[in-house]
Design a protein around this motif. Structure first.
Motif, short mmCIF file in Angstrom:
data_model
loop_
_atom_site.label_atom_id
_atom_site.label_comp_id
_atom_site.label_asym_id
_atom_site.label_seq_id
_atom_site.Cartn_x
_atom_site.Cartn_y
_atom_site.Cartn_z
N VAL A 38 37.60 43.94 37.09
CA VAL A 38 37.13 44.62 38.28
C VAL A 38 37.39 43.63 39.40
CG1 VAL A 38 35.15 45.59 39.52
CG2 VAL A 38 35.35 45.91 37.04
N PHE A 39 38.00 44.08 40.46
CA PHE A 39 38.30 43.21 41.59
C PHE A 39 37.32 43.48 42.71
CE2 PHE A 39 42.23 43.92 39.25
CZ PHE A 39 42.59 42.62 38.94
N VAL A 40 36.87 42.43 43.37
CA VAL A 40 35.96 42.58 44.50
C VAL A 40 36.59 41.99 45.75
CG1 VAL A 40 33.82 42.68 43.15
CG2 VAL A 40 34.69 40.46 43.88
N ALA A 41 36.26 42.61 46.88
CA ALA A 41 36.70 42.13 48.19
C ALA A 41 35.53 41.41 48.84
CB ALA A 41 37.15 43.30 49.05
N LEU A 42 35.81 40.26 49.40
CA LEU A 42 34.79 39.46 50.07
C LEU A 42 35.06 39.42 51.57
CD1 LEU A 42 34.80 36.41 47.63
CD2 LEU A 42 33.39 38.46 47.49
N ASP A 43 33.98 39.42 52.34
CA ASP A 43 34.14 39.28 53.79
C ASP A 43 34.18 37.79 54.16
OD1 ASP A 43 31.50 38.38 53.75
OD2 ASP A 43 30.70 40.11 54.86
N GLN A 44 34.13 37.48 55.43
CA GLN A 44 34.23 36.09 55.90
C GLN A 44 33.05 35.23 55.45
OE1 GLN A 44 34.25 38.88 57.64
NE2 GLN A 44 35.91 38.92 59.11
N THR A 45 31.93 35.87 55.09
CA THR A 45 30.77 35.11 54.63
C THR A 45 30.66 35.11 53.10
OG1 THR A 45 29.28 37.02 54.75
CG2 THR A 45 29.52 35.68 56.75
N GLU A 103 30.48 37.64 51.14
CA GLU A 103 29.70 38.74 50.61
C GLU A 103 30.65 39.82 50.09
OE1 GLU A 103 26.27 38.98 50.38
OE2 GLU A 103 26.34 36.87 51.03
N ILE A 104 30.31 40.45 48.98
CA ILE A 104 31.13 41.52 48.43
C ILE A 104 30.98 42.75 49.32
CG2 ILE A 104 31.49 43.06 46.46
CD1 ILE A 104 30.47 40.76 44.67
N VAL A 105 32.12 43.33 49.72
CA VAL A 105 32.11 44.51 50.60
C VAL A 105 32.85 45.69 49.98
CG1 VAL A 105 31.83 43.14 52.70
CG2 VAL A 105 34.14 43.70 51.89
N GLY A 106 33.46 45.49 48.81
CA GLY A 106 34.18 46.56 48.15
C GLY A 106 34.63 46.12 46.77
N PHE A 107 35.13 47.08 46.01
CA PHE A 107 35.58 46.78 44.65
C PHE A 107 36.58 47.83 44.20
CE2 PHE A 107 32.01 49.61 44.25
CZ PHE A 107 32.40 50.50 43.27
N ALA A 108 37.33 47.50 43.16
CA ALA A 108 38.28 48.43 42.56
C ALA A 108 38.50 48.03 41.11
CB ALA A 108 39.62 48.43 43.31
N ASN A 109 38.81 49.04 40.29
CA ASN A 109 39.19 48.74 38.91
C ASN A 109 40.06 49.87 38.37
OD1 ASN A 109 37.03 50.63 38.54
ND2 ASN A 109 36.59 49.77 36.53
N GLY A 110 40.77 49.56 37.31
CA GLY A 110 41.66 50.52 36.68
C GLY A 110 41.90 50.14 35.25
#
Length: 167
Positions: A55-62, A64-71
């Motif tokens: 599962v991949f997560v997107a982090l903001d500048q601080t 913090e996780i702001v989104g995710f994706a998986n397949g």
């Protein structure tokens, strides 16, 4: 930044999952259905998903996780097709290329596993469905589904996976 999620991210992923559903589907699904969603109830499912595959997560500048994706392997088709199971991003971080970067990570993972194509299902009423068209997705079917007592159409898109030359 995009990184692979770890088990300790499950609670945050579950919270983002519920928050993004409420942001995205508020005018599409009945309010009572969305209001009953619970991050606590989703957390165990995300713990299982994290144990089964990336599962991949997107982090903001601080950071913090702001989104995710998986397949992973398609839940409907033959062994040569992958599927994008989820791609959710908080509305405050949409339109900045973060969703595309998450999508790219999932597609690259599917390519490494030798899948030749990827399907994704998205509600017809979800304006974000055009995201997949911009990146090569072709509409292949529409299926009626029901959520919260409301009939909806789930559109299935197929994306051909061009072999990666980064390997």
């Amino acid at each position: 930044m995009i990184r692979a999620a770890v088990l300790e991210d499950a609670a945050v992923i579950a919270r983002i999952h519920v928050a993004s559903w409420r942001e995205t589907y508020r005018t599409i699904m009945p309010d009572p259905y969305l209001d009953q969603l619970s991050a606590e109830n989703r957390e165990s499912g995300w713990r299982k998903s994290l144990a089964e595959g990336p599962v991949f997560v997107a982090l903001d500048q601080t950071n913090e996780i702001v989104g995710f994706a998986n397949g992973g392997p398609s839940r409907e088709n033959d062994a040569t097709e992958g599927e994008l199971y989820a791609l959710y991003l908080l509305k405050s971080h949409q339109g900045q290329g973060t969703g595309k970067r998450l999508f790219d990570h999932v597609l690259e993972d599917l390519r490494r596993k030798d899948f030749q194509s990827c399907i994704v299902s998205v509600l017809a009423d979800n304006p974000s469905r055009f995201f997949y068209e911009r990146f090569g997705g072709r509409l292949v079917s529409g299926q009626p589904i029901e959520r919260g007592g409301k009939q909806l159409i789930a559109c299935t898109y197929r994306i051909v996976l061009v072999p990666s030359f980064n390997a």
